[in-house]
Write a protein that holds these residues in place. Structure first.
Motif, PDB file in Angstrom:
ATOM      1  N   GLY A   1      24.748  31.369 -23.199  1.00 20.09           N
ATOM      2  CA  GLY A   1      23.379  31.776 -23.493  1.00 20.09           C
ATOM      3  C   GLY A   1      22.781  30.955 -24.618  1.00 20.09           C
ATOM      4  O   GLY A   1      23.496  30.425 -25.469  1.00 20.09           O
ATOM      5  N   PRO A   2      21.461  30.830 -24.645  1.00 20.47           N
ATOM      6  CA  PRO A   2      20.801  29.981 -25.643  1.00 20.47           C
ATOM      7  C   PRO A   2      20.975  30.467 -27.077  1.00 20.47           C
ATOM      8  O   PRO A   2      21.008  29.658 -28.005  1.00 20.47           O
ATOM      9  CB  PRO A   2      19.334  30.006 -25.215  1.00 20.47           C
ATOM     10  N   LYS A   3      21.098  31.766 -27.275  1.00 23.13           N
ATOM     11  CA  LYS A   3      21.248  32.274 -28.634  1.00 23.13           C
ATOM     12  C   LYS A   3      22.492  31.696 -29.296  1.00 23.13           C
ATOM     13  O   LYS A   3      22.458  31.267 -30.455  1.00 23.13           O
ATOM     14  CB  LYS A   3      21.304  33.795 -28.639  1.00 23.13           C
ATOM     15  N   ALA A   4      23.596  31.679 -28.565  1.00 20.45           N
ATOM     16  CA  ALA A   4      24.846  31.145 -29.117  1.00 20.45           C
ATOM     17  C   ALA A   4      24.692  29.658 -29.432  1.00 20.45           C
ATOM     18  O   ALA A   4      25.144  29.180 -30.486  1.00 20.45           O
ATOM     19  CB  ALA A   4      25.985  31.356 -28.125  1.00 20.45           C
ATOM     20  N   ALA A   5      24.043  28.917 -28.536  1.00 20.84           N
ATOM     21  CA  ALA A   5      23.884  27.474 -28.741  1.00 20.84           C
ATOM     22  C   ALA A   5      22.948  27.172 -29.906  1.00 20.84           C
ATOM     23  O   ALA A   5      23.212  26.271 -30.714  1.00 20.84           O
ATOM     24  CB  ALA A   5      23.359  26.834 -27.459  1.00 20.84           C
ATOM     25  N   LEU A   6      21.851  27.913 -30.021  1.00 17.40           N
ATOM     26  CA  LEU A   6      20.900  27.688 -31.108  1.00 17.40           C
ATOM     27  C   LEU A   6      21.489  28.071 -32.461  1.00 17.40           C
ATOM     28  O   LEU A   6      21.237  27.420 -33.473  1.00 17.40           O
ATOM     29  CB  LEU A   6      19.611  28.469 -30.845  1.00 17.40           C
ATOM     30  N   THR A   7      22.282  29.119 -32.477  1.00 20.96           N
ATOM     31  CA  THR A   7      22.952  29.522 -33.716  1.00 20.96           C
ATOM     32  C   THR A   7      23.915  28.425 -34.165  1.00 20.96           C
ATOM     33  O   THR A   7      23.983  28.075 -35.355  1.00 20.96           O
ATOM     34  CB  THR A   7      23.719  30.842 -33.519  1.00 20.96           C
ATOM     35  N   LYS A   8      24.648  27.871 -33.217  1.00 27.27           N
ATOM     36  CA  LYS A   8      25.590  26.794 -33.530  1.00 27.27           C
ATOM     37  C   LYS A   8      24.834  25.550 -34.006  1.00 27.27           C
ATOM     38  O   LYS A   8      25.249  24.891 -34.974  1.00 27.27           O
ATOM     39  CB  LYS A   8      26.401  26.453 -32.274  1.00 27.27           C
ATOM     40  N   LEU A   9      23.715  25.244 -33.358  1.00 21.57           N
ATOM     41  CA  LEU A   9      22.912  24.094 -33.761  1.00 21.57           C
ATOM     42  C   LEU A   9      22.372  24.275 -35.170  1.00 21.57           C
ATOM     43  O   LEU A   9      22.421  23.354 -35.994  1.00 21.57           O
ATOM     44  CB  LEU A   9      21.757  23.892 -32.775  1.00 21.57           C
ATOM     45  N   ASP A  10      21.851  25.450 -35.462  1.00 21.00           N
ATOM     46  CA  ASP A  10      21.300  25.722 -36.785  1.00 21.00           C
ATOM     47  C   ASP A  10      22.373  25.576 -37.859  1.00 21.00           C
ATOM     48  O   ASP A  10      22.133  25.041 -38.944  1.00 21.00           O
ATOM     49  CB  ASP A  10      20.711  27.137 -36.810  1.00 21.00           C
ATOM     50  N   GLU A  11      23.560  26.008 -37.530  1.00 24.16           N
ATOM     51  CA  GLU A  11      24.692  25.925 -38.472  1.00 24.16           C
ATOM     52  C   GLU A  11      25.126  24.475 -38.689  1.00 24.16           C
ATOM     53  O   GLU A  11      25.302  24.022 -39.823  1.00 24.16           O
ATOM     54  CB  GLU A  11      25.844  26.746 -37.882  1.00 24.16           C
ATOM     55  N   MET A  12      25.248  23.712 -37.617  1.00 25.06           N
ATOM     56  CA  MET A  12      25.765  22.349 -37.712  1.00 25.06           C
ATOM     57  C   MET A  12      24.760  21.370 -38.321  1.00 25.06           C
ATOM     58  O   MET A  12      25.148  20.442 -39.031  1.00 25.06           O
ATOM     59  CB  MET A  12      26.190  21.857 -36.328  1.00 25.06           C
ATOM     60  N   GLN A  13      23.454  21.579 -38.038  1.00 23.19           N
ATOM     61  CA  GLN A  13      22.476  20.615 -38.535  1.00 23.19           C
ATOM     62  C   GLN A  13      22.296  20.675 -40.050  1.00 23.19           C
ATOM     63  O   GLN A  13      21.756  19.764 -40.647  1.00 23.19           O
ATOM     64  CB  GLN A  13      21.129  20.807 -37.818  1.00 23.19           C
ATOM     65  N   LYS A  14      22.801  21.723 -40.682  1.00 21.40           N
ATOM     66  CA  LYS A  14      22.714  21.838 -42.136  1.00 21.40           C
ATOM     67  C   LYS A  14      23.715  20.927 -42.846  1.00 21.40           C
ATOM     68  O   LYS A  14      23.518  20.567 -44.007  1.00 21.40           O
ATOM     69  CB  LYS A  14      22.946  23.293 -42.559  1.00 21.40           C
ATOM     70  N   THR A  15      24.772  20.554 -42.146  1.00 18.95           N
ATOM     71  CA  THR A  15      25.833  19.776 -42.791  1.00 18.95           C
ATOM     72  C   THR A  15      26.147  18.454 -42.091  1.00 18.95           C
ATOM     73  O   THR A  15      26.798  17.589 -42.668  1.00 18.95           O
ATOM     74  CB  THR A  15      27.132  20.599 -42.869  1.00 18.95           C
ATOM     75  N   ASP A  16      25.697  18.300 -40.856  1.00 14.20           N
ATOM     76  CA  ASP A  16      26.037  17.106 -40.081  1.00 14.20           C
ATOM     77  C   ASP A  16      24.784  16.240 -39.914  1.00 14.20           C
ATOM     78  O   ASP A  16      23.875  16.593 -39.159  1.00 14.20           O
ATOM     79  CB  ASP A  16      26.575  17.525 -38.707  1.00 14.20           C
ATOM     80  N   PRO A  17      24.702  15.088 -40.586  1.00 13.04           N
ATOM     81  CA  PRO A  17      23.514  14.224 -40.498  1.00 13.04           C
ATOM     82  C   PRO A  17      23.202  13.789 -39.074  1.00 13.04           C
ATOM     83  O   PRO A  17      22.029  13.651 -38.705  1.00 13.04           O
ATOM     84  CB  PRO A  17      23.882  13.025 -41.380  1.00 13.04           C
ATOM     85  N   ALA A  18      24.237  13.548 -38.261  1.00  9.48           N
ATOM     86  CA  ALA A  18      24.017  13.116 -36.880  1.00  9.48           C
ATOM     87  C   ALA A  18      23.319  14.205 -36.078  1.00  9.48           C
ATOM     88  O   ALA A  18      22.425  13.935 -35.272  1.00  9.48           O
ATOM     89  CB  ALA A  18      25.344  12.743 -36.228  1.00  9.48           C
TER      90      ALA A  18
END
Length: 468
Positions: free
Chosen positions: A157-174
């Motif tokens: 589901g999109p909620k899980a993917a968006l939560t993961k994206l929000d988490e990763m984009q805070k620390t991963d420049p790529a």
């Protein structure tokens, strides 16, 4: 997108501009020259017509071995067969018409060849099919990462993917540098997760990474739709009670639809705007046009729109119809500032060159960018606005709206109004109210929202902005 269309309701009712919708601009292309063997394309059907008509003298099309750059890159634009056939038959811009040079059958064949061949080898960039890729499989590979996030949205589901994206984009420049197109792909996976039901997919989303999820969702809803059915699909896309029950979702859906229409039409801005004009009401039409102009300004896939000019940084705002000018000018500073090296004084000079009724709107856009450059810091935003000269008042208005629209609970919105010049204070609180009013349906709710930021005359100005 942070700006809301509610601020200026008086700009409507004008006629649609008679802009020519030209997709395949080409100068001096055509006239067979026996070069079909040079491309390595089998001399049969549409491929042979493409080669014999020397289409490769203007366009890039990998399947035909064509690499010219006079006209648009067909692998990027990926036009459908109807649009190619119409353009080949009638020409447009500096591309000649081929109706007297090719038979109806040849035109049909080349149209089908281009439509089915364009984009081959880059299909993951424009379409989505789930596979077995996981994020752990991707080591800095952007396309792998996008696919993996799409897979996650499809499976969990999109909620899980968006939560993961929000988490990763805070620390991963790529991830951070590609978060918007990643969110687009999550939109594709989310739509498939909900079996194409836009309403269910939409309410499961979030505005992570510039609301890319919403934009991508509508993009994929339109993908592959036949041209004669596209307008109907567009009108129905956001007509879902689950979407329309929430003003924010309703706006984001129509705005995302504009992004989708630009991608669907191959960045044919006039055609995308015309499709926006066919929506049910002014709110939908203007929200949609905002998505069109944002996609034109900053492509979701890094493509280059021909509806921008280096020597006229106000373009296309100064050539579109009046009903479309509002949202175009609300974004135009984001075009101007990078081109002038983020020189705020030069950008202000460009705003002053805007059409008479839209100078203030350009400075509101300037204020939105001032807030963004200041990362919503009130003192820094105030400093940028001071460099706007005669546009300082509207810059402050745009800046406070940006802060509040990004987070309606952010105390920095009120703090900005507290520190501006006394002569600008009331207008600042009015601007704050204009955002708070969109998020509260009744008068009591609007007043309560304003009371968290203001008292006395400031409160009255905020309430006035919320109810106007």
């Amino acid at each position: 997108m942070r700006f809301n269309v509610r601020a200026v309701r008086s700009l409507h009712g004008s006629a649609i501009a008679a802009l020519a919708a030209v997709l395949l601009v080409c100068a001096g292309c055509g006239g067979g020259d026996e070069k079909s063997t040079e491309t390595g394309v089998a001399a049969s059907g549409g491929a042979k017509v493409f080669a014999d008509a020397n289409c490769g003298g203007c366009h890039t099309l990998k399947a035909a071995g064509a690499t010219a750059t006079v006209g648009p890159n067909l692998d990027e634009v990926r036009p459908n067969a109807d649009r190619v056939e119409r353009q080949v038959r009638n020409g447009g811009g500096t591309m000649p018409a081929f109706k007297d040079k090719l038979s109806d059958e040849e035109i049909r064949e080349v149209a089908e060849f281009v439509a089915t061949s364009a984009g081959k080898g880059e299909v993951k960039k424009f379409t989505f099919e789930p596979d077995d890729k996981k994020l752990n499989d991707c080591t800095g590979d952007t396309q792998c990462i996008q696919q993996a996030f799409g897979n996650l949205a499809y499976e969990e589901g999109p909620k899980a993917a968006l939560t993961k994206l929000d988490e990763m984009q805070k620390t991963d420049p790529a991830i951070q540098g590609n978060c918007h197109p990643i969110a687009h792909m999550i939109g594709a996976g989310g739509l498939r997760h909900f079996d194409g039901q836009v309403g269910k997919a939409f309410v499961a989303g979030s505005n992570t990474c510039g609301s890319g999820y919403y934009h991508g969702l509508l993009q994929w809803k339109l993908a592959g739709v036949e041209e004669d059915k596209a307008a109907s699909v567009a009108r129905e896309a956001c007509n879902d009670p689950e979407i329309k029950s929430n003003n924010f979702n309703y706006y984001q859906c129509e705005h995302g639809l504009g992004h989708g229409l630009m991608l669907y039409t191959g960045y044919e801005l006039p055609l995308a705007l015309t499709m926006c004009h066919g929506l049910a009401n002014e709110f939908e039409q203007v929200s949609c046009s905002g998505g069109v102009f944002m996609e034109n300004l900053s492509s979701s896939f890094g493509l280059r729109s021909r509806w921008l000019k280096k020597d006229n940084l106000l373009y296309p705002c100064n050539i579109v119809s009046r009903q479309d000018k509002l949202y175009c000018y609300l974004l135009v500073s984001s075009r101007i500032l990078p081109e002038v090296g983020w020189n705020w004084e030069k950008a202000a000079d460009w705003c002053r060159r805007s059409e008479k009724d839209f100078v203030d709107i350009c400075f509101q856009s300037y204020g939105r960018d001032a807030s963004g450059a200041a990362t919503q810091n009130p003192e820094a935003a105030k400093g940028y606005c001071a460099r706007a000269g005669s546009g300082e008042r509207e810059c402050i208005f745009g800046a406070v709206r940006d802060i509040a629209n990004n987070n309606s609970q952010d105390p920095r919105a009120g703090q900005l109004c507290e520190i501006v010049k006394r002569s600008l204070r009331s207008h600042c609180f009015y601007g704050l109210g204009s955002i708070l009013g969109t998020q509260n349906a009744d008068a009591d709710g609007k007043r309560e929202a304003c009371s968290k930021f203001a008292r006395g005359r400031d409160l009255a100005a905020c309430v006035d902005g919320a109810t106007t």
